[in-house]
Design a protein around this motif. Sequence first.
Motif, PDB file in Angstrom:
ATOM      1  N   ALA A  65       0.623  -1.128  -0.109  1.00 54.03           N
ATOM      2  CA  ALA A  65      -0.004  -0.010   0.105  1.00 54.03           C
ATOM      3  C   ALA A  65       0.881   1.070   0.002  1.00 54.03           C
ATOM      4  N   PHE A  66       1.915   1.167   0.834  1.00 59.93           N
ATOM      5  CA  PHE A  66       2.569   2.213   0.757  1.00 59.93           C
ATOM      6  C   PHE A  66       3.967   1.880   1.600  1.00 59.93           C
ATOM      7  N   CYS A  67       4.969   2.620   1.724  1.00 60.49           N
ATOM      8  CA  CYS A  67       6.158   2.387   2.414  1.00 60.49           C
ATOM      9  C   CYS A  67       6.709   3.753   3.192  1.00 60.49           C
ATOM     10  N   GLY A  68       7.301   3.052   4.544  1.00 59.80           N
ATOM     11  CA  GLY A  68       7.947   3.999   5.452  1.00 59.80           C
ATOM     12  C   GLY A  68       8.638   3.424   6.629  1.00 59.80           C
ATOM     13  N   PHE A  69       8.834   3.875   7.700  1.00 60.91           N
ATOM     14  CA  PHE A  69       9.419   3.656   8.796  1.00 60.91           C
ATOM     15  C   PHE A  69      10.748   3.400   8.561  1.00 60.91           C
ATOM     16  N   ALA A  70      11.266   2.663   7.686  1.00 66.52           N
ATOM     17  CA  ALA A  70      12.683   2.293   7.486  1.00 66.52           C
ATOM     18  C   ALA A  70      12.654   2.065   5.577  1.00 66.52           C
ATOM     19  N   PRO A  71      14.169   2.589   5.292  1.00 59.01           N
ATOM     20  CA  PRO A  71      14.081   2.186   3.627  1.00 59.01           C
ATOM     21  C   PRO A  71      13.942   0.653   3.529  1.00 59.01           C
ATOM     22  N   GLY A  72      12.955   0.394   2.669  1.00 59.83           N
ATOM     23  CA  GLY A  72      12.634  -0.821   2.161  1.00 59.83           C
ATOM     24  C   GLY A  72      11.496  -1.500   2.898  1.00 59.83           C
ATOM     25  N   VAL A 130      14.510  -5.947  16.525  1.00 54.51           N
ATOM     26  CA  VAL A 130      13.781  -6.957  15.774  1.00 54.51           C
ATOM     27  C   VAL A 130      14.589  -7.501  14.487  1.00 54.51           C
ATOM     28  N   PRO A 131      15.169  -8.535  14.274  1.00 56.50           N
ATOM     29  CA  PRO A 131      15.948  -9.116  13.337  1.00 56.50           C
ATOM     30  C   PRO A 131      15.562  -8.677  11.971  1.00 56.50           C
ATOM     31  N   ALA A 132      16.421  -8.289  10.942  1.00 60.85           N
ATOM     32  CA  ALA A 132      16.341  -8.191   9.520  1.00 60.85           C
ATOM     33  C   ALA A 132      15.685  -9.448   9.079  1.00 60.85           C
ATOM     34  N   GLY A 133      14.668  -9.136   8.293  1.00 63.33           N
ATOM     35  CA  GLY A 133      13.727 -10.564   7.588  1.00 63.33           C
ATOM     36  C   GLY A 133      12.722 -11.000   8.377  1.00 63.33           C
ATOM     37  N   ALA A 134      12.581 -10.331   9.425  1.00 65.01           N
ATOM     38  CA  ALA A 134      11.455 -10.919  10.130  1.00 65.01           C
ATOM     39  C   ALA A 134      10.090 -10.625   9.550  1.00 65.01           C
ATOM     40  N   VAL A 135       9.210 -11.461   9.393  1.00 60.11           N
ATOM     41  CA  VAL A 135       7.769 -11.207   8.818  1.00 60.11           C
ATOM     42  C   VAL A 135       6.941 -11.107  10.097  1.00 60.11           C
ATOM     43  N   ALA A 136       6.195  -9.683   9.835  1.00 55.94           N
ATOM     44  CA  ALA A 136       5.617  -9.326  10.933  1.00 55.94           C
ATOM     45  C   ALA A 136       4.012  -8.739  10.647  1.00 55.94           C
ATOM     46  N   LEU A 137       3.149  -8.757  11.669  1.00 55.72           N
ATOM     47  CA  LEU A 137       1.570  -8.273  11.437  1.00 55.72           C
ATOM     48  C   LEU A 137       1.373  -7.190  12.584  1.00 55.72           C
ATOM     49  N   ALA A 138       0.750  -6.214  12.251  1.00 52.23           N
ATOM     50  CA  ALA A 138       0.190  -5.224  13.189  1.00 52.23           C
ATOM     51  C   ALA A 138      -1.024  -4.552  12.543  1.00 52.23           C
ATOM     52  N   GLY A 139      -2.125  -4.360  13.106  1.00 54.28           N
ATOM     53  CA  GLY A 139      -3.256  -4.230  12.623  1.00 54.28           C
ATOM     54  C   GLY A 139      -3.567  -4.919  11.265  1.00 54.28           C
ATOM     55  N   PRO A 140      -3.924  -3.976  10.245  1.00 52.51           N
ATOM     56  CA  PRO A 140      -4.207  -4.848   8.952  1.00 52.51           C
ATOM     57  C   PRO A 140      -3.179  -5.121   7.845  1.00 52.51           C
ATOM     58  N   THR A 165       0.777  -6.378   6.854  1.00 52.84           N
ATOM     59  CA  THR A 165       2.211  -7.421   7.028  1.00 52.84           C
ATOM     60  C   THR A 165       3.309  -6.679   6.748  1.00 52.84           C
ATOM     61  N   GLY A 166       4.478  -6.732   7.224  1.00 55.10           N
ATOM     62  CA  GLY A 166       5.505  -6.060   6.828  1.00 55.10           C
ATOM     63  C   GLY A 166       6.634  -7.124   7.158  1.00 55.10           C
ATOM     64  N   VAL A 167       7.770  -6.717   6.320  1.00 59.36           N
ATOM     65  CA  VAL A 167       9.054  -7.406   6.389  1.00 59.36           C
ATOM     66  C   VAL A 167      10.160  -6.367   6.953  1.00 59.36           C
ATOM     67  N   TYR A 168      10.750  -6.613   8.027  1.00 55.73           N
ATOM     68  CA  TYR A 168      11.903  -5.700   8.654  1.00 55.73           C
ATOM     69  C   TYR A 168      13.059  -5.939   7.639  1.00 55.73           C
ATOM     70  N   PRO A 169      13.398  -4.753   6.731  1.00 60.55           N
ATOM     71  CA  PRO A 169      14.639  -4.735   5.997  1.00 60.55           C
ATOM     72  C   PRO A 169      15.984  -4.928   6.731  1.00 60.55           C
ATOM     73  N   ARG A 170      15.728  -4.326   8.036  1.00 61.26           N
ATOM     74  CA  ARG A 170      17.211  -4.377   8.850  1.00 61.26           C
ATOM     75  C   ARG A 170      16.794  -4.457  10.221  1.00 61.26           C
ATOM     76  N   TRP A 202      16.345  -4.219   0.807  1.00 58.73           N
ATOM     77  CA  TRP A 202      16.945  -2.938   0.503  1.00 58.73           C
ATOM     78  C   TRP A 202      18.382  -3.283   0.088  1.00 58.73           C
ATOM     79  N   ASP A 203      18.663  -2.693  -1.163  1.00 53.35           N
ATOM     80  CA  ASP A 203      20.165  -3.024  -1.690  1.00 53.35           C
ATOM     81  C   ASP A 203      20.506  -1.820  -2.405  1.00 53.35           C
ATOM     82  N   HIS A 204      21.482  -1.141  -1.645  1.00 53.94           N
ATOM     83  CA  HIS A 204      21.940   0.030  -2.636  1.00 53.94           C
ATOM     84  C   HIS A 204      22.409  -0.247  -3.979  1.00 53.94           C
ATOM     85  N   ALA A 205      23.037  -1.326  -4.432  1.00 49.74           N
ATOM     86  CA  ALA A 205      23.312  -1.615  -5.471  1.00 49.74           C
ATOM     87  C   ALA A 205      22.354  -1.963  -6.796  1.00 49.74           C
ATOM     88  N   ARG A 206      20.956  -2.406  -6.048  1.00 51.49           N
ATOM     89  CA  ARG A 206      19.766  -2.526  -7.174  1.00 51.49           C
ATOM     90  C   ARG A 206      19.083  -1.358  -7.423  1.00 51.49           C
TER      91      ARG A 206
END
Length: 205
Positions: free
Chosen positions: A117-124, A147-157, A159-164, A181-185
């Motif tokens: 839907a949108f992006c925010g909180f942290a890059p990626g 929270v470790p990078a790659g954690a798949v998480a739920l909050a409210g409606p 789903t998110g994945v922590y990029p770092r 998130w990859d600066h080379a990509r």
Amino acid sequence: MRALPVGEDALLVEVDSGEQAQALHAELLRRRMEGSLSVREIVPAARTVLLDGLDDPVRWASALTAADIPPVPPHTHEVIELPVRYDGPDLADVAAHWGVREREVARVHAATEFRVAFCGFAPGFGYLTGLPPRYDVPRRATPRTAVPAGAVALAGPYTGVYPRSSPGGWQLIGTTDAVLWDHARVPAALLTPGTRVRFVPESAA
């Protein structure tokens, strides 16, 4: 719909729901692609869309508030598949909140096609929608300090994945090795607004 001026050449368009924000974002991208809208950036959020670098904000404010915005087209992006191990420390709590067994949480989540839907909180970090409202879950009463990078998480409606690694209060249900998130990509973010996403279960190692 309400359009508010931001500076000299931007508008913040407010709508009533996340679905309307996604539909407006998709329509604005379509208009920019066809050449009928000249704008530098289109940035969606939960219930707003920011248009930055408009040639005539006053005219667009009037046009957008009077427009009939069509729903999001069903297949505007290819599906990105993210491998996931449903091994998160909050899986049992989510299952209890849903009133199901843990394996049912994994089944429901993996069977859902999500959309960024949108992006925010942290890059990626993308806010993914797709689960029915009955599967909304509250944030943790006490956020984790890391929270470790790659954690798949739920909050409210969402789903998110922590990029770092970062602090966070979402409910952790799984883990992915995908690089969000990859600066080379190009673009650096794997998940961008409008992207369709599916989670593909892996066996826990």
